[in-house]
Scaffold this motif. Structure first.
Motif, mmCIF file in Angstrom:
data_model
loop_
_atom_site.group_PDB
_atom_site.id
_atom_site.type_symbol
_atom_site.label_atom_id
_atom_site.label_comp_id
_atom_site.label_asym_id
_atom_site.label_seq_id
_atom_site.Cartn_x
_atom_site.Cartn_y
_atom_site.Cartn_z
ATOM 1 N N LYS A 57 0.829 -1.206 0.000
ATOM 2 C CA LYS A 57 0.000 0.000 0.000
ATOM 3 C C LYS A 57 0.864 1.257 0.000
ATOM 4 C CE LYS A 57 -3.944 2.096 0.019
ATOM 5 N NZ LYS A 57 -4.844 2.003 -1.155
ATOM 6 N N LEU A 58 1.918 1.262 0.811
ATOM 7 C CA LEU A 58 2.823 2.412 0.840
ATOM 8 C C LEU A 58 3.528 2.585 -0.502
ATOM 9 C CD1 LEU A 58 4.385 1.997 4.403
ATOM 10 C CD2 LEU A 58 2.689 3.681 3.681
ATOM 11 N N LYS A 59 3.840 1.480 -1.137
ATOM 12 C CA LYS A 59 4.475 1.546 -2.459
ATOM 13 C C LYS A 59 3.523 2.165 -3.477
ATOM 14 C CE LYS A 59 7.511 -1.297 -5.338
ATOM 15 N NZ LYS A 59 8.751 -0.661 -4.860
ATOM 16 N N GLU A 60 2.235 1.797 -3.399
ATOM 17 C CA GLU A 60 1.227 2.392 -4.280
ATOM 18 C C GLU A 60 1.130 3.898 -4.072
ATOM 19 O OE1 GLU A 60 -2.465 0.463 -3.562
ATOM 20 O OE2 GLU A 60 -1.781 -1.506 -4.263
ATOM 21 N N LEU A 61 1.343 4.330 -2.830
ATOM 22 C CA LEU A 61 1.278 5.750 -2.497
ATOM 23 C C LEU A 61 2.583 6.480 -2.802
ATOM 24 C CD1 LEU A 61 -0.586 5.435 0.938
ATOM 25 C CD2 LEU A 61 -1.558 6.245 -1.231
ATOM 26 N N ALA A 62 3.554 5.746 -3.364
ATOM 27 C CA ALA A 62 4.868 6.306 -3.723
ATOM 28 C C ALA A 62 5.611 6.851 -2.514
ATOM 29 C CB ALA A 62 4.712 7.388 -4.791
ATOM 30 N N ILE A 63 5.425 6.195 -1.369
ATOM 31 C CA ILE A 63 6.133 6.578 -0.147
ATOM 32 C C ILE A 63 7.414 5.750 -0.046
ATOM 33 C CG2 ILE A 63 6.048 6.527 2.381
ATOM 34 C CD1 ILE A 63 3.073 7.138 2.187
ATOM 35 N N PRO A 64 8.577 6.389 -0.026
ATOM 36 C CA PRO A 64 9.833 5.638 0.092
ATOM 37 C C PRO A 64 9.874 4.847 1.396
ATOM 38 C CG PRO A 64 10.242 7.914 -0.555
ATOM 39 C CD PRO A 64 8.808 7.839 -0.143
ATOM 40 N N MET A 65 10.358 3.610 1.310
ATOM 41 C CA MET A 65 10.419 2.736 2.483
ATOM 42 C C MET A 65 11.814 2.154 2.633
ATOM 43 S SD MET A 65 6.883 0.607 2.020
ATOM 44 C CE MET A 65 7.190 0.365 0.266
ATOM 45 N N TYR A 66 12.202 1.968 3.880
ATOM 46 C CA TYR A 66 13.506 1.397 4.207
ATOM 47 C C TYR A 66 13.335 0.383 5.329
ATOM 48 C CZ TYR A 66 15.525 5.382 1.678
ATOM 49 O OH TYR A 66 15.858 6.304 0.720
ATOM 50 N N SER A 86 15.875 -13.291 2.204
ATOM 51 C CA SER A 86 15.169 -14.574 2.305
ATOM 52 C C SER A 86 13.680 -14.378 2.558
ATOM 53 C CB SER A 86 15.779 -15.419 3.426
ATOM 54 O OG SER A 86 17.121 -15.752 3.135
ATOM 55 N N SER A 87 13.331 -13.276 3.209
ATOM 56 C CA SER A 87 11.916 -12.984 3.473
ATOM 57 C C SER A 87 11.210 -12.447 2.236
ATOM 58 C CB SER A 87 11.791 -11.958 4.607
ATOM 59 O OG SER A 87 12.147 -10.650 4.158
ATOM 60 N N GLY A 88 11.985 -11.955 1.266
ATOM 61 C CA GLY A 88 11.416 -11.362 0.063
ATOM 62 C C GLY A 88 11.049 -9.900 0.207
ATOM 63 N N LEU A 89 11.207 -9.343 1.411
ATOM 64 C CA LEU A 89 10.774 -7.968 1.657
ATOM 65 C C LEU A 89 11.731 -6.932 1.075
ATOM 66 C CD1 LEU A 89 9.486 -8.307 5.336
ATOM 67 C CD2 LEU A 89 8.175 -8.406 3.212
ATOM 68 N N ASP A 90 12.953 -7.348 0.768
ATOM 69 C CA ASP A 90 13.913 -6.402 0.189
ATOM 70 C C ASP A 90 13.439 -5.862 -1.155
ATOM 71 O OD1 ASP A 90 14.302 -9.123 -0.688
ATOM 72 O OD2 ASP A 90 16.108 -8.439 -1.736
ATOM 73 N N LYS A 91 12.586 -6.619 -1.835
ATOM 74 C CA LYS A 91 12.096 -6.197 -3.150
ATOM 75 C C LYS A 91 11.092 -5.052 -3.051
ATOM 76 C CE LYS A 91 12.678 -10.840 -5.105
ATOM 77 N NZ LYS A 91 13.261 -11.408 -3.862
ATOM 78 N N LEU A 92 10.583 -4.800 -1.849
ATOM 79 C CA LEU A 92 9.558 -3.773 -1.673
ATOM 80 C C LEU A 92 10.101 -2.478 -1.077
ATOM 81 C CD1 LEU A 92 6.669 -6.047 -0.325
ATOM 82 C CD2 LEU A 92 6.832 -5.019 -2.597
ATOM 83 N N VAL A 93 11.376 -2.475 -0.673
ATOM 84 C CA VAL A 93 11.932 -1.285 -0.030
ATOM 85 C C VAL A 93 13.080 -0.716 -0.858
ATOM 86 C CG1 VAL A 93 11.258 -2.073 2.269
ATOM 87 C CG2 VAL A 93 13.546 -2.625 1.406
#
Length: 230
Positions: free
Chosen positions: A107-116, A134-141
């Motif tokens: 959702k934050l990615k859709e809002l174009a909010i940078p995440m770390y 390994s969690s796959g979350l690196d692809k979203l931040v």
């Protein structure tokens, strides 16, 4: 919204990934490998040990297992490097992404909010990055910034300073599950957010610390979406 751009930084363990509930299983398997006669007692002992060392900020498992390895109760004297690598392999394998983490990140990615992801380094260079991958979350931040022994920088404040340099005019929300970490924040323009969880260790010392400053408190990660829009 007040016109300011938002940036969100997340801690990893306890915020995005549940890597605590699996510790009982991890230590039970290690007890079997080390030939412990009373595996159940060993597991309880090690959960208490995790609790204390987490509070003290000593995350280097090599120092842990070098100490434990000296015990006469261990009948199978395995290489410490092997024990540490097995610990992290098991813990990484058994960790689970927290239920609403993917929803919030997407959702934050859709809002174009940078995440770390900003988190402790686990005492070994590259280890936390591997666990995040390994969690796959690196692809979203945008980036993963680790601090402490084995990390890119020394402290949490150093890590958040990097974000502040990248996002000078933005408001940065930093989400952590431990009051102890939030008490250490000292960066202008960073809003601390406590994700309130049930302490996952016997006493949960790092979670029982009293907050010394005014922070925003949420009970589930999805509450963050409402918070940053207010």
């Amino acid at each position: 919204m007040d016109g300011y751009m938002r940036v969100v930084a997340f801690d990893f363990d306890g915020v995005l990934v549940n890597s605590y509930d699996c510790l009982r299983r991890v230590y039970d398997e290690l007890a079997l490998l080390m030939g412990m006669s009373d595996r159940e007692l060993f597991v309880e002992l090690m959960l208490a040990f995790e609790d204390v060392m987490d509070y003290l900020g000593i995350w280097d498992r090599f120092s842990w297992f070098n100490l434990i390895h000296k015990s006469p109760l261990i009948t199978q004297k395995l290489n410490v490097d092997y024990l540490v690598s097995t610990y992290w392999r098991l813990r990484t394998s058994y960790s689970k992404v927290i239920n609403d983490a993917l929803h919030v990140l997407k959702k934050l990615k859709e809002l174009a909010i940078p995440m770390y992801i900003v988190c402790g380094a686990d005492g070994v260079p590259g280890l936390k990055e591997f666990r995040v991958s390994s969690s796959g979350l690196d692809k979203l931040v945008t980036d993963v910034i680790t601090y402490g022994e084995g990390g890119r920088v020394k402290t949490l404040n150093d890590a958040l300073s990097i974000l502040k340099e990248r996002h000078i005019n933005e408001v940065i929300y930093y989400v952590d599950d431990k009051p102890k970490n939030l008490n250490e924040l000292n960066i202008d323009g960073v809003i601390p957010v406590l994700l309130r969880i049930k302490p996952p260790l016997p006493r949960g010392f790092s979670w029982l610390v009293q907050l010394k400053k005014d922070v925003r408190v949420i009970d589930k990660l999805s509450d963050l979406l409402y918070l940053i829009r207010s």
